[in-house]
Design a protein around this motif. Structure first.
Motif, mmCIF file in Angstrom:
data_model
loop_
_atom_site.group_PDB
_atom_site.id
_atom_site.type_symbol
_atom_site.label_atom_id
_atom_site.label_comp_id
_atom_site.label_asym_id
_atom_site.label_seq_id
_atom_site.Cartn_x
_atom_site.Cartn_y
_atom_site.Cartn_z
ATOM 1 N N ALA A 12 -7.065 3.838 6.127
ATOM 2 C CA ALA A 12 -5.956 3.800 5.161
ATOM 3 C C ALA A 12 -4.812 2.933 5.680
ATOM 4 C CB ALA A 12 -5.472 5.218 4.886
ATOM 5 N N LEU A 13 -4.497 3.031 6.961
ATOM 6 C CA LEU A 13 -3.454 2.188 7.551
ATOM 7 C C LEU A 13 -3.846 0.711 7.506
ATOM 8 C CD1 LEU A 13 -2.398 4.317 10.653
ATOM 9 C CD2 LEU A 13 -1.114 3.984 8.524
ATOM 10 N N ILE A 14 -5.125 0.432 7.688
ATOM 11 C CA ILE A 14 -5.595 -0.955 7.587
ATOM 12 C C ILE A 14 -5.361 -1.486 6.179
ATOM 13 C CG2 ILE A 14 -7.652 -2.404 7.644
ATOM 14 C CD1 ILE A 14 -8.706 -0.628 9.896
ATOM 15 N N GLY A 15 -5.644 -0.658 5.170
ATOM 16 C CA GLY A 15 -5.382 -1.077 3.790
ATOM 17 C C GLY A 15 -3.907 -1.305 3.531
ATOM 18 N N VAL A 16 -3.058 -0.432 4.075
ATOM 19 C CA VAL A 16 -1.614 -0.609 3.919
ATOM 20 C C VAL A 16 -1.159 -1.894 4.592
ATOM 21 C CG1 VAL A 16 0.635 0.355 4.530
ATOM 22 C CG2 VAL A 16 -1.179 1.860 3.676
ATOM 23 N N ALA A 17 -1.697 -2.187 5.797
ATOM 24 C CA ALA A 17 -1.331 -3.406 6.498
ATOM 25 C C ALA A 17 -1.731 -4.641 5.707
ATOM 26 C CB ALA A 17 -1.987 -3.429 7.877
ATOM 27 N N TYR A 18 -2.888 -4.581 5.054
ATOM 28 C CA TYR A 18 -3.310 -5.714 4.236
ATOM 29 C C TYR A 18 -2.332 -5.954 3.087
ATOM 30 C CZ TYR A 18 -5.887 -8.441 0.806
ATOM 31 O OH TYR A 18 -6.246 -9.388 -0.115
ATOM 32 N N VAL A 19 -1.961 -4.884 2.401
ATOM 33 C CA VAL A 19 -1.047 -5.026 1.263
ATOM 34 C C VAL A 19 0.311 -5.554 1.720
ATOM 35 C CG1 VAL A 19 0.157 -3.760 -0.556
ATOM 36 C CG2 VAL A 19 -2.236 -3.240 -0.058
ATOM 37 N N LEU A 20 0.846 -4.997 2.804
ATOM 38 C CA LEU A 20 2.151 -5.447 3.294
ATOM 39 C C LEU A 20 2.095 -6.900 3.751
ATOM 40 C CD1 LEU A 20 3.301 -2.295 5.310
ATOM 41 C CD2 LEU A 20 4.030 -3.021 3.027
ATOM 42 N N GLY A 21 1.011 -7.284 4.446
ATOM 43 C CA GLY A 21 0.891 -8.677 4.866
ATOM 44 C C GLY A 21 0.756 -9.621 3.693
ATOM 45 N N TYR A 22 0.029 -9.191 2.676
ATOM 46 C CA TYR A 22 -0.141 -10.028 1.485
ATOM 47 C C TYR A 22 1.200 -10.283 0.795
ATOM 48 C CZ TYR A 22 -1.747 -11.412 -3.173
ATOM 49 O OH TYR A 22 -1.946 -12.077 -4.359
ATOM 50 N N PHE A 23 1.970 -9.217 0.569
ATOM 51 C CA PHE A 23 3.226 -9.375 -0.147
ATOM 52 C C PHE A 23 4.301 -10.033 0.726
ATOM 53 C CE2 PHE A 23 1.317 -6.109 -2.886
ATOM 54 C CZ PHE A 23 1.539 -6.692 -4.126
ATOM 55 N N ARG A 24 4.238 -9.860 2.058
ATOM 56 C CA ARG A 24 5.202 -10.547 2.916
ATOM 57 C C ARG A 24 4.986 -12.055 2.856
ATOM 58 N NH1 ARG A 24 8.785 -10.326 7.046
ATOM 59 N NH2 ARG A 24 8.542 -11.846 8.731
ATOM 60 N N SER A 25 3.731 -12.489 2.834
ATOM 61 C CA SER A 25 3.467 -13.929 2.748
ATOM 62 C C SER A 25 3.982 -14.495 1.427
ATOM 63 C CB SER A 25 1.969 -14.195 2.903
ATOM 64 O OG SER A 25 1.233 -13.630 1.827
ATOM 65 N N ARG A 26 3.811 -13.784 0.358
ATOM 66 C CA ARG A 26 4.311 -14.254 -0.930
ATOM 67 C C ARG A 26 5.839 -14.247 -0.960
ATOM 68 N NH1 ARG A 26 0.355 -14.547 -4.996
ATOM 69 N NH2 ARG A 26 2.075 -14.680 -6.496
ATOM 70 N N ALA A 27 6.432 -13.215 -0.321
ATOM 71 C CA ALA A 27 7.900 -13.168 -0.292
ATOM 72 C C ALA A 27 8.475 -14.316 0.529
ATOM 73 C CB ALA A 27 8.344 -11.823 0.288
ATOM 74 N N LEU A 28 7.809 -14.669 1.636
ATOM 75 C CA LEU A 28 8.291 -15.784 2.444
ATOM 76 C C LEU A 28 8.086 -17.125 1.744
ATOM 77 C CD1 LEU A 28 7.007 -14.694 5.975
ATOM 78 C CD2 LEU A 28 9.365 -14.642 5.144
ATOM 79 N N ALA A 29 7.055 -17.184 0.893
ATOM 80 C CA ALA A 29 6.774 -18.447 0.202
ATOM 81 C C ALA A 29 7.649 -18.652 -1.025
ATOM 82 C CB ALA A 29 5.299 -18.493 -0.201
ATOM 83 N N ALA A 30 8.216 -17.573 -1.568
ATOM 84 C CA ALA A 30 9.003 -17.688 -2.795
ATOM 85 C C ALA A 30 10.199 -18.627 -2.645
ATOM 86 C CB ALA A 30 9.449 -16.306 -3.258
ATOM 87 N N PRO A 31 11.019 -18.511 -1.588
ATOM 88 C CA PRO A 31 12.167 -19.440 -1.479
ATOM 89 C C PRO A 31 11.749 -20.893 -1.269
ATOM 90 C CG PRO A 31 12.469 -17.507 -0.072
ATOM 91 C CD PRO A 31 11.059 -17.491 -0.536
ATOM 92 N N LEU A 32 10.523 -21.105 -0.795
ATOM 93 C CA LEU A 32 10.064 -22.477 -0.533
ATOM 94 C C LEU A 32 9.461 -23.138 -1.754
ATOM 95 C CD1 LEU A 32 8.337 -21.830 2.930
ATOM 96 C CD2 LEU A 32 10.668 -22.643 2.502
ATOM 97 N N GLY A 33 9.251 -22.368 -2.817
ATOM 98 C CA GLY A 33 8.707 -22.947 -4.035
ATOM 99 C C GLY A 33 7.335 -22.446 -4.418
ATOM 100 N N GLY A 34 6.863 -21.350 -3.809
ATOM 101 C CA GLY A 34 5.588 -20.773 -4.199
ATOM 102 C C GLY A 34 4.565 -20.811 -3.077
ATOM 103 N N ILE A 35 3.392 -20.239 -3.376
ATOM 104 C CA ILE A 35 2.379 -20.083 -2.331
ATOM 105 C C ILE A 35 1.743 -21.420 -1.944
ATOM 106 C CG2 ILE A 35 1.865 -17.729 -3.057
ATOM 107 C CD1 ILE A 35 -0.629 -18.796 -4.439
ATOM 108 N N ARG A 36 2.023 -22.488 -2.718
ATOM 109 C CA ARG A 36 1.463 -23.783 -2.325
ATOM 110 C C ARG A 36 2.067 -24.295 -1.020
ATOM 111 N NH1 ARG A 36 4.944 -24.865 -6.583
ATOM 112 N NH2 ARG A 36 6.626 -26.383 -6.150
ATOM 113 N N HIS A 37 3.170 -23.706 -0.607
ATOM 114 C CA HIS A 37 3.800 -24.103 0.655
ATOM 115 C C HIS A 37 3.287 -23.271 1.833
ATOM 116 C CE1 HIS A 37 6.694 -26.793 -1.257
ATOM 117 N NE2 HIS A 37 6.833 -25.868 -2.210
ATOM 118 N N LEU A 38 2.400 -22.342 1.572
ATOM 119 C CA LEU A 38 1.793 -21.577 2.660
ATOM 120 C C LEU A 38 0.651 -22.368 3.291
ATOM 121 C CD1 LEU A 38 1.589 -17.993 1.085
ATOM 122 C CD2 LEU A 38 3.216 -18.799 2.800
#
Length: 462
Positions: A12-38
């Motif tokens: 269950a913690l592994i699943g939570v880590a996946y979700v948090l990592g997924y949304f953190r990457s999108r949150a970091l990419a938002a100010p740069l103009g979207g996930i194309r900058h990842l």
């Protein structure tokens, strides 16, 4: 906490880590103009965070669960008085079983010595403490490592490369584990076989014609010296396996040829599933059928025509075993024949060959390697079968080639030898490893011969 519950929490913690990592990457990419900058897709960042969370925690959980009982056993037995400390592995196992029975309440504490009662109490404390520390350590590692993996997510981080590299190492580890497991099995059998030949002469085992491994505990008992000649066992194994293959190979192969080349779709859709259903019937059901129906029928029929037949016979076991392994030949052969390119059939028929000639001269040589694989699988299944032999052929080790008499096989004797005595310090128990080693060698030789046959026909076909 039990290891199973701890495993589910870790997942269950592994699943939570996946979700948090997924949304953190999108949150970091938002100010740069979207996930194309990842540097990688968001899913890879989630998988990377999940790996950081899960891999260390699961490794610690596996190691702790593997060595927990051994460490506790050493601590418990090491604290006993000198006169109670066991001298052999078998004595240690029996003593720990007694202590565990006292700890679980299955055995009253008043029926054992006071040091053993105290050891049972200490065992409960150590097991509870071990589970507590294991839970705290595994969960702490999962949370902390998951946090580090989540915190280190950056848009320019190549998560895909790290994930794929980790997966490559994981696949390599799985392949290595399979190889090491095979090597471990082989060496464990070899070592025990060497111990057996240190007690029983080599010539007696390979050339002896009598099998009676019931070694007495005292020299003055009747039958204090057992007989360990393997010839009757291998004779029975080969006899039953040969009967089974004589039934399964023609029926299975001809069924596959009919279904793949001659039957229409309606017949194929009915017959093929019915044949494959034979593989799903439990072997104990086949054993009942052999013991209650086939064996009495063979005995009565043989007596009718003036032959002596035992109530348990190799013929009964072989016939039923042959029916059981028909799907191994028919299904694999059918799939292999259907895999032959249609252009080969069309070319042969265009040159004027009949359908029968096309099957014999073109399709069968092309499909021969797969057909041989199916036959080998069926032979291995027949050699390793135990339940049908026990119920239909018996346990008597008779050196005979008469299929109407009672015989036994190597696998049946291995099971019989390993029932009860588990100390592995007597010829009776070690004989099971010698039989297993010989069975392994015979199977290996069968594979080598089959490979040579396949290569020969492949060269002819090419």
């Amino acid at each position: 906490m039990q290891p199973a519950n701890l495993l589910f929490i870790t997942l269950a913690l592994i699943g939570v880590a996946y979700v948090l990592g997924y949304f953190r990457s999108r949150a970091l990419a938002a100010p740069l103009g979207g996930i194309r900058h990842l540097k990688s897709l968001p899913g890879y960042y989630g998988v990377r965070a999940a790996m950081w969370c899960g891999i260390p925690a699961l490794i610690v959980l596996a190691l702790w669960a593997s060595f927990e009982s051994k460490v506790i056993q050493l601590l418990i037995l090491g604290a006993l008085p000198a006169e109670l400390i066991p001298n052999t592995i078998g004595e240690s196992s029996l003593l720990m079983s007694k202590i565990r029975n006292v700890a679980s309440g299955a055995l009253p504490a008043g029926f054992v010595e006071q040091p053993l009662a105290n050891a049972a109490e200490r065992l409960q404390v150590l097991e509870q403490t071990s589970k507590t520390y294991m839970s705290l350590l595994v969960l702490s590692i999962a949370v902390l490592a998951g946090f580090v993996g989540w915190y280190r997510i950056q848009p320019r981080l190549n998560a895909r490369e790290q994930v794929e590299r980790t997966l490559r190492w994981f696949f390599f580890s799985c392949a290595g584990l399979a190889i090491l497991t095979t090597v471990g099995i082989v060496f464990s059998v070899i070592f025990e076989t060497i111990r057996f030949f240190g007690m029983v002469p080599f010539t007696e085992f390979f050339f002896g014609t009598s099998w009676s491994p019931q070694v007495a505990l005292r020299a003055d008992q009747v039958g204090s010296e057992g007989a360990f000649g393997m010839i009757p066992l291998f004779t029975g194994t080969l006899l039953i396996s040969a009967i089974a293959l004589l039934v399964a190979v023609p029926v299975g192969l001809f069924s596959a040829i009919y279904l793949s080349e001659y039957a229409n779709k309606r017949v194929r859709s009915v017959v093929k599933p019915m044949l494959e259903m034979l593989a799903g019937v439990p072997t104990v059901v086949y054993g009942f059928f052999a013991a209650l129906t086939v064996a009495p029928f063979i005995s009565d029929f043989a007596n009718t025509i003036g032959l002596n037949a035992s109530s348990q016979s190799a013929l009964a076991a072989g016939l039923v075993m042959g029916v059981m392994i028909i799907p191994f030949v028919s299904s694999l052969s059918d799939d292999v024949i259907n895999a032959v390119p249609q252009t080969l059939r069309d070319g042969s028929l265009a040159l004027g060959a009949t359908q029968s000639e096309t099957m014999k001269k073109v399709i069968f040589p092309a499909a021969l390697p797969g057909i041989m694989g199916g036959i080998l699988l069926a032979a291995s299944r027949a050699i390793g079968e135990t339940m049908i032999v026990v119920m239909a052929a018996g346990l008597a080790a008779n050196l005979t080639g008469n299929p109407l008499e009672t015989v036994t096989t190597v696998t049946v004797q291995i099971v019989t030898l390993l029932i009860g005595d588990q100390e592995f310090d007597s010829p009776k128990t070690l004989a099971a490893f010698a039989l297993g080693a010989m069975l392994f060698i015979v199977t290996l030789l069968l594979n080598v011969v089959a490979l040579k046959i396949v290569r020969k026909y492949r060269e002819q076909y090419d």
